[in-house]
Write a protein that holds these residues in place. Structure first.
Motif, short mmCIF file in Angstrom:
data_model
loop_
_atom_site.label_atom_id
_atom_site.label_comp_id
_atom_site.label_asym_id
_atom_site.label_seq_id
_atom_site.Cartn_x
_atom_site.Cartn_y
_atom_site.Cartn_z
N VAL A 2 8.58 -11.97 -61.19
CA VAL A 2 8.18 -12.02 -62.60
C VAL A 2 8.83 -10.83 -63.30
N PHE A 3 9.00 -10.96 -64.62
CA PHE A 3 9.66 -9.92 -65.41
C PHE A 3 8.73 -9.53 -66.55
N ASP A 4 7.68 -8.78 -66.21
CA ASP A 4 6.69 -8.39 -67.21
C ASP A 4 6.68 -6.90 -67.48
N ARG A 5 7.65 -6.17 -66.92
CA ARG A 5 7.72 -4.72 -67.06
C ARG A 5 9.14 -4.27 -66.73
N PRO A 6 9.50 -3.01 -66.96
CA PRO A 6 10.84 -2.55 -66.62
C PRO A 6 11.14 -2.71 -65.13
N TYR A 7 12.42 -2.97 -64.85
CA TYR A 7 12.88 -3.13 -63.47
C TYR A 7 14.13 -2.28 -63.30
N ALA A 8 14.30 -1.69 -62.12
CA ALA A 8 15.45 -0.81 -61.88
C ALA A 8 16.00 -1.01 -60.48
N GLU A 9 17.32 -0.84 -60.35
CA GLU A 9 17.99 -0.89 -59.05
C GLU A 9 19.00 0.24 -58.95
N ARG A 10 19.18 0.68 -57.71
CA ARG A 10 20.26 1.62 -57.38
C ARG A 10 20.92 1.11 -56.10
N ALA A 11 22.23 0.92 -56.14
CA ALA A 11 22.98 0.42 -54.98
C ALA A 11 22.40 -0.90 -54.47
N GLY A 12 21.99 -1.77 -55.41
CA GLY A 12 21.49 -3.08 -55.04
C GLY A 12 20.09 -3.10 -54.48
N LYS A 13 19.36 -1.98 -54.55
CA LYS A 13 18.00 -1.92 -54.02
C LYS A 13 17.02 -1.63 -55.15
N ASP A 14 15.86 -2.25 -55.05
CA ASP A 14 14.81 -2.09 -56.05
C ASP A 14 14.25 -0.66 -56.01
N VAL A 15 14.38 0.05 -57.12
CA VAL A 15 13.81 1.41 -57.22
C VAL A 15 12.84 1.48 -58.40
N SER A 16 12.23 0.34 -58.74
CA SER A 16 11.30 0.32 -59.86
C SER A 16 10.13 1.27 -59.65
N GLY A 17 9.79 1.52 -58.39
CA GLY A 17 8.70 2.45 -58.11
C GLY A 17 8.99 3.87 -58.54
N GLU A 18 10.27 4.18 -58.79
CA GLU A 18 10.64 5.52 -59.25
C GLU A 18 10.63 5.64 -60.77
N LEU A 19 10.42 4.52 -61.45
CA LEU A 19 10.45 4.54 -62.91
C LEU A 19 9.19 5.18 -63.49
N ARG A 20 9.37 5.88 -64.57
CA ARG A 20 8.26 6.25 -65.44
C ARG A 20 8.39 5.36 -66.67
N TRP A 21 7.38 4.54 -66.91
CA TRP A 21 7.51 3.62 -68.02
C TRP A 21 6.21 3.52 -68.81
N ARG A 22 6.35 3.00 -70.02
CA ARG A 22 5.22 2.92 -70.93
C ARG A 22 5.41 1.73 -71.86
N LEU A 23 4.32 1.02 -72.13
CA LEU A 23 4.31 -0.06 -73.12
C LEU A 23 3.12 0.19 -74.03
N ARG A 24 3.38 0.29 -75.32
CA ARG A 24 2.30 0.53 -76.27
C ARG A 24 2.54 -0.30 -77.52
N PHE A 25 1.50 -0.40 -78.35
CA PHE A 25 1.60 -1.19 -79.57
C PHE A 25 0.73 -0.55 -80.64
N ARG A 26 0.97 -0.98 -81.87
CA ARG A 26 0.08 -0.63 -82.98
C ARG A 26 0.08 -1.80 -83.96
N ASP A 27 -1.06 -2.01 -84.61
CA ASP A 27 -1.17 -3.08 -85.59
C ASP A 27 -0.54 -2.66 -86.90
N LEU A 28 0.10 -3.61 -87.56
CA LEU A 28 0.74 -3.34 -88.84
C LEU A 28 -0.02 -3.94 -90.02
N ASP A 29 -0.93 -4.86 -89.76
CA ASP A 29 -1.77 -5.46 -90.82
C ASP A 29 -3.19 -4.92 -90.72
#
Length: 338
Positions: free
Chosen positions: A311-338
């Protein structure tokens, strides 16, 4: 001149004056089409997704899922930023949108985008007609959700029900009655399969999160030849705020195809959490969400090396063809405009 937006089919949007909106809504309801409530029943938010790969160690790539405009949401201009390499924006073969950056760590990539999401109201009548497609990308089983073991069970459950909509409604109720929500880390339990849509794990534990609930429903549908697709993205709390709010865990819901009625949405998570919404959540969706991606077993662009992405519901990362998503620091946030 005031306008409202009304969905008539996937990928096709009709603009109508507010004076004709109620007539058009009635027509779509009468022909069995899931439809949008008037523009007041929408949510206008700004999303901010960020990801950083700080550890050095060679060339790496970070991919971010990006929302798209579709029948139930509209997007403003994308505002991406990156550090460590150029930004690449691509769409995969099923319409998923993504941006990526490739370079030597430290790498960082982010974007902001405005999204207006509309409430979808269940059709009031069924005008199902025609037959199911003989081939469809959305009738193919996911790697972790083989449909053959479910075929006989789905046939017995739906019995002599003649309609696709009726069969799906029976399977919807079956999943809600069969599964319980669970969090990872239960005492003495192997949670290796939790939250992955792994049917073997789901059937053994009879539990899971939103991805697991919808994976089972989709597999039941596909076992009967009914196309169905998983959708993923953040769910937004009903209380609106102009302050930035973090999303800690993206949500999941799905859609299934009914001949003559197009796609019908389903949210088993909300139906399970709120029993009073059980009827609404079969064919209806609240506006408190944003779709980031659709489908499973995805091939990103540029191509990843570790095989299709479940599934692709968050950032994904690879190095040398290997999954290194566990090394990512990531954030998803929102704010209302109405």
């Amino acid at each position: 001149m005031q306008q409202a937006i009304l969905c008539v089919a996937p990928g096709r949007i009709l603009l109508a004056r507010r004076t004709t909106l109620l007539v058009l809504v009635w027509l779509l309801a009468a022909c069995g089409q899931a439809y949008l409530e008037p523009q007041a029943s929408s949510r206008h938010v700004e999303l901010d997704m960020q990801a950083e790969l700080a550890a050095a160690g060679g060339v790496a790539t970070i991919w971010l899922p990006v929302p798209v405009s579709e029948e139930w949401q509209e997007l403003g201009p994308l505002r991406p930023r990156a550090r460590g390499g150029p930004i690449v924006e691509r769409y995969d073969e099923i319409g998923n949108r993504m941006i990526s950056v490739t370079g030597t760590a430290p790498l960082a990539i982010s974007y902001k985008v405005t999204v207006r999401r509309y409430r979808v109201v269940p059709a009031t009548e069924s005008f199902e007609s025609g037959s199911l497609p003989t081939t469809s990308r959305w009738a193919e089983a996911a790697r972790l959700a083989p449909t053959r073991p479910l075929h006989r069970e789905a046939l017995l459950a739906t019995g002599r029900e003649p309609t696709v909509l009726g069969k799906a409604r029976i399977l919807y109720g079956r999943v809600l009655d069969e599964l319980a929500f669970s969090a990872p880390g239960g005492a003495g339990r192997n949670d290796k399969g939790w939250g992955k849509g792994d049917l073997a794990w789901i059937r053994r534990t009879k539990s899971g999160n939103a991805i697991d609930f919808h994976a089972l429903f989709i597999a039941y549908c596909q076992s009967l030849g009914i196309p169905a697709a998983l959708e993923l993205g953040p769910t937004l709390p009903p209380t609106r705020s102009r302050d930035w709010c973090d999303v800690t865990e993206p949500h999941a819901w799905c859609r299934f195809f009914v001949p003559g009625m197009r796609w019908q949405p389903v949210d088993l998570y909300e139906a399970k959490q709120h029993a009073k919404r059980r009827t609404f959540c079969f064919g209806g969706l609240t506006e408190d969400r944003v779709r980031l991606s659709i489908g499973r077993d995805l091939y990103l662009l540029p191509a990843q090396g570790a095989g299709p992405l479940n599934v692709f519901d968050r950032p994904y990362a690879e190095r040398a063809g290997k999954d290194v998503s566990g090394e990512l620091r990531w954030r998803l946030r929102f704010r209302d405009l109405d």
